[in-house]
Design a protein around this motif. Structure first.
Motif, PDB file in Angstrom:
ATOM      1  N   GLU A 240       0.857  -1.265  -0.037  1.00  0.00           N
ATOM      2  CA  GLU A 240       0.136  -0.030   0.080  1.00  0.00           C
ATOM      3  C   GLU A 240       0.665   1.110   0.040  1.00  0.00           C
ATOM      4  OE1 GLU A 240      -3.419   1.991   2.743  1.00  0.00           O
ATOM      5  OE2 GLU A 240      -3.198  -0.293   2.653  1.00  0.00           O
ATOM      6  N   LEU A 241       0.645   2.076  -1.079  1.00  0.00           N
ATOM      7  CA  LEU A 241       1.656   3.283  -1.038  1.00  0.00           C
ATOM      8  C   LEU A 241       0.706   4.303  -1.388  1.00  0.00           C
ATOM      9  CD1 LEU A 241       3.939   1.996  -4.292  1.00  0.00           C
ATOM     10  CD2 LEU A 241       4.410   1.876  -1.718  1.00  0.00           C
ATOM     11  N   HIS A 242       1.205   5.536  -0.641  1.00  0.00           N
ATOM     12  CA  HIS A 242       0.403   6.855  -0.502  1.00  0.00           C
ATOM     13  C   HIS A 242       1.595   7.951  -1.113  1.00  0.00           C
ATOM     14  CE1 HIS A 242      -3.286   5.633   1.587  1.00  0.00           C
ATOM     15  NE2 HIS A 242      -2.523   4.587   1.907  1.00  0.00           N
ATOM     16  N   ALA A 243       1.197   8.751  -1.859  1.00  0.00           N
ATOM     17  CA  ALA A 243       2.023   9.910  -2.597  1.00  0.00           C
ATOM     18  C   ALA A 243       1.152  10.941  -3.367  1.00  0.00           C
ATOM     19  CB  ALA A 243       2.998   9.472  -3.672  1.00  0.00           C
ATOM     20  N   SER A 244       1.163  12.380  -3.029  1.00  0.00           N
ATOM     21  CA  SER A 244       0.380  13.272  -3.422  1.00  0.00           C
ATOM     22  C   SER A 244      -1.078  13.129  -3.590  1.00  0.00           C
ATOM     23  CB  SER A 244       1.032  13.456  -4.785  1.00  0.00           C
ATOM     24  OG  SER A 244       2.373  13.785  -4.934  1.00  0.00           O
ATOM     25  N   ASP A 245      -1.459  12.421  -2.509  1.00  0.00           N
ATOM     26  CA  ASP A 245      -2.980  12.018  -2.383  1.00  0.00           C
ATOM     27  C   ASP A 245      -3.293  10.936  -3.543  1.00  0.00           C
ATOM     28  OD1 ASP A 245      -3.625  13.651  -0.657  1.00  0.00           O
ATOM     29  OD2 ASP A 245      -3.882  15.518  -2.047  1.00  0.00           O
ATOM     30  N   TRP A 246      -2.493  10.378  -4.280  1.00  0.00           N
ATOM     31  CA  TRP A 246      -2.689   9.027  -5.001  1.00  0.00           C
ATOM     32  C   TRP A 246      -2.269   8.054  -4.000  1.00  0.00           C
ATOM     33  CZ3 TRP A 246      -4.108   8.964 -10.347  1.00  0.00           C
ATOM     34  CH2 TRP A 246      -4.292  10.247 -10.776  1.00  0.00           C
ATOM     35  N   GLN A 247      -3.158   6.677  -4.334  1.00  0.00           N
ATOM     36  CA  GLN A 247      -2.758   5.531  -3.666  1.00  0.00           C
ATOM     37  C   GLN A 247      -2.970   4.539  -4.501  1.00  0.00           C
ATOM     38  OE1 GLN A 247      -5.503   4.648   0.051  1.00  0.00           O
ATOM     39  NE2 GLN A 247      -6.406   3.139  -1.374  1.00  0.00           N
ATOM     40  N   VAL A 248      -2.035   3.403  -3.971  1.00  0.00           N
ATOM     41  CA  VAL A 248      -1.756   2.012  -4.592  1.00  0.00           C
ATOM     42  C   VAL A 248      -1.990   1.038  -3.679  1.00  0.00           C
ATOM     43  CG1 VAL A 248      -0.358   0.661  -6.216  1.00  0.00           C
ATOM     44  CG2 VAL A 248      -0.605   2.909  -6.723  1.00  0.00           C
ATOM     45  N   ARG A 249      -2.750  -0.018  -3.961  1.00  0.00           N
ATOM     46  CA  ARG A 249      -2.625  -1.288  -3.430  1.00  0.00           C
ATOM     47  C   ARG A 249      -2.666  -2.534  -4.042  1.00  0.00           C
ATOM     48  NH1 ARG A 249      -8.105  -0.456   0.765  1.00  0.00           N
ATOM     49  NH2 ARG A 249      -6.967   1.326   2.121  1.00  0.00           N
ATOM     50  N   GLY A 250      -1.829  -3.300  -3.811  1.00  0.00           N
ATOM     51  CA  GLY A 250      -1.529  -4.299  -4.782  1.00  0.00           C
ATOM     52  C   GLY A 250      -0.929  -5.651  -4.003  1.00  0.00           C
ATOM     53  N   ALA A 251      -1.036  -6.663  -4.711  1.00  0.00           N
ATOM     54  CA  ALA A 251      -0.441  -7.983  -4.133  1.00  0.00           C
ATOM     55  C   ALA A 251       0.117  -8.946  -5.468  1.00  0.00           C
ATOM     56  CB  ALA A 251      -1.616  -8.526  -3.378  1.00  0.00           C
ATOM     57  N   ALA A 252       0.855 -10.072  -5.347  1.00  0.00           N
ATOM     58  CA  ALA A 252       1.027 -10.881  -6.107  1.00  0.00           C
ATOM     59  C   ALA A 252      -0.214 -11.699  -6.442  1.00  0.00           C
ATOM     60  CB  ALA A 252       2.380 -11.871  -5.616  1.00  0.00           C
ATOM     61  N   LEU A 253      -0.704 -11.535  -7.437  1.00  0.00           N
ATOM     62  CA  LEU A 253      -2.122 -12.354  -7.818  1.00  0.00           C
ATOM     63  C   LEU A 253      -2.050 -12.407  -9.521  1.00  0.00           C
ATOM     64  CD1 LEU A 253      -4.610 -13.610  -6.877  1.00  0.00           C
ATOM     65  CD2 LEU A 253      -5.780 -11.348  -7.185  1.00  0.00           C
ATOM     66  N   ASP A 254      -1.812 -13.827 -10.066  1.00  0.00           N
ATOM     67  CA  ASP A 254      -1.930 -13.943 -11.447  1.00  0.00           C
ATOM     68  C   ASP A 254      -0.555 -12.967 -12.061  1.00  0.00           C
ATOM     69  OD1 ASP A 254      -3.963 -15.717 -11.531  1.00  0.00           O
ATOM     70  OD2 ASP A 254      -5.296 -14.047 -11.617  1.00  0.00           O
ATOM     71  N   GLY A 255       0.489 -13.033 -11.373  1.00  0.00           N
ATOM     72  CA  GLY A 255       1.687 -12.007 -11.731  1.00  0.00           C
ATOM     73  C   GLY A 255       1.623 -11.137 -10.810  1.00  0.00           C
ATOM     74  N   VAL A 256       1.474  -9.705 -10.922  1.00  0.00           N
ATOM     75  CA  VAL A 256       1.166  -8.800  -9.821  1.00  0.00           C
ATOM     76  C   VAL A 256      -0.124  -7.958 -10.148  1.00  0.00           C
ATOM     77  CG1 VAL A 256       3.528  -8.643  -8.903  1.00  0.00           C
ATOM     78  CG2 VAL A 256       2.722  -7.135 -10.763  1.00  0.00           C
ATOM     79  N   THR A 257      -0.980  -7.690  -9.324  1.00  0.00           N
ATOM     80  CA  THR A 257      -2.251  -6.918  -9.548  1.00  0.00           C
ATOM     81  C   THR A 257      -2.327  -5.605  -8.628  1.00  0.00           C
ATOM     82  OG1 THR A 257      -3.381  -8.948 -10.324  1.00  0.00           O
ATOM     83  CG2 THR A 257      -4.794  -7.097  -9.614  1.00  0.00           C
ATOM     84  N   TRP A 258      -2.782  -4.614  -9.007  1.00  0.00           N
ATOM     85  CA  TRP A 258      -2.763  -3.487  -7.993  1.00  0.00           C
ATOM     86  C   TRP A 258      -4.332  -2.643  -8.495  1.00  0.00           C
ATOM     87  CZ3 TRP A 258       0.394  -3.961 -12.495  1.00  0.00           C
ATOM     88  CH2 TRP A 258       0.047  -3.292 -13.486  1.00  0.00           C
ATOM     89  N   VAL A 259      -4.500  -1.679  -7.606  1.00  0.00           N
ATOM     90  CA  VAL A 259      -5.577  -1.013  -7.927  1.00  0.00           C
ATOM     91  C   VAL A 259      -4.870   0.454  -7.528  1.00  0.00           C
ATOM     92  CG1 VAL A 259      -7.902   0.139  -7.530  1.00  0.00           C
ATOM     93  CG2 VAL A 259      -7.666  -2.395  -7.502  1.00  0.00           C
ATOM     94  N   ARG A 260      -4.962   1.644  -8.433  1.00  0.00           N
ATOM     95  CA  ARG A 260      -4.438   2.811  -8.340  1.00  0.00           C
ATOM     96  C   ARG A 260      -5.847   3.791  -8.368  1.00  0.00           C
ATOM     97  NH1 ARG A 260      -2.752   6.595 -12.503  1.00  0.00           N
ATOM     98  NH2 ARG A 260      -1.344   7.775 -11.548  1.00  0.00           N
ATOM     99  N   THR A 261      -5.938   4.507  -7.142  1.00  0.00           N
ATOM    100  CA  THR A 261      -6.835   5.624  -7.023  1.00  0.00           C
ATOM    101  C   THR A 261      -6.300   6.920  -7.015  1.00  0.00           C
ATOM    102  OG1 THR A 261      -7.941   3.912  -5.352  1.00  0.00           O
ATOM    103  CG2 THR A 261      -8.655   5.991  -5.393  1.00  0.00           C
TER     104      THR A 261
END
Length: 204
Positions: free
Chosen positions: A62-83
């Motif tokens: 889980e990353l936060h920077a400049s009000d952006w956010q990313v959540r991810g994990a190893a799933l079918d390679g790597v998968t993430w959601v960027r908000t």
């Protein structure tokens, strides 16, 4: 549980970019790293929360920077959601890659842990999804890692083994060195370890 502070700078012109205050520790499932990022003036700019399993694979990031956010994990390679900063839109991504990367030293430690290289062993190729500052934009990159040498140094807290890696960007051919002791990065492009309150964790 290592706790300390890295200083961050532009690897090309050495412009100060701020600091990363971190703590990390092994856990029941693997290893976890948590940090807070500040600007050169001391303002909060983001955070990193990375957990990997015993093999170094990302269980959660889980990353936060400049009000952006990313959540991810190893799933079918790597998968993430960027908000986005408004929270109204979220985009999902998936790449057949081994792990994540970013400006935090946490990702260097996780990649080294995942590869488990031996000195004089052939270089290993690894595909990573890097989230670039300041808006956590994803970029897929291929790197080659090799362990050049491991040296043990005497310290007040006992022997300390330092691993020197050579990392090559396979797209550009650029090479650089990284020095890691346990779960602490001693030196790498764009960062320096400024303070460490307790010795690094020695992985089995």
């Amino acid at each position: 549980m290592p706790r300390g502070r890295y200083s961050l700078h532009d690897p090309h012109d050495h412009t100060p970019l701020g600091e990363e205050h971190f703590h990390c520790a092994p856990g029941p499932s693997g290893w976890r790293y948590v940090s807070q990022l500040t600007s050169p003036s001391g303002d909060f700019t983001g955070s990193v929360d990375l957990a990997v399993d015993e093999l170094g694979r990302p269980i959660r990031v889980e990353l936060h920077a400049s009000d952006w956010q990313v959540r991810g994990a190893a799933l079918d390679g790597v998968t993430w959601v960027r908000t986005d900063p408004t929270g109204e839109h979220a985009t999902e991504g998936n790449v057949q890659a081994h792990a994540f990367a970013g400006s935090s030293p946490a990702f260097l430690i996780a990649t080294a842990r995942m590869l488990r290289l031996a000195p004089d062993a052939p270089a290993r190729r690894v595909r990573l999804v890097r989230f670039t500052d300041p808006v956590l934009a994803p970029r897929t990159l291929d790197q080659s890692w090799s362990l050049l040498k491991s040296e043990t140094h005497a310290t007040d807290n006992g022997p300390l083994t330092v691993d020197e890696y050579q990392v090559s960007d396979l797209d550009t051919g650029e090479q650089h060195s990284i020095h890691i002791a346990g779960d602490v990065v001693l030196a790498a492009p764009g960062l320096e370890l400024e303070h460490l309150e307790s010795p690094p964790t020695v992985f089995r």
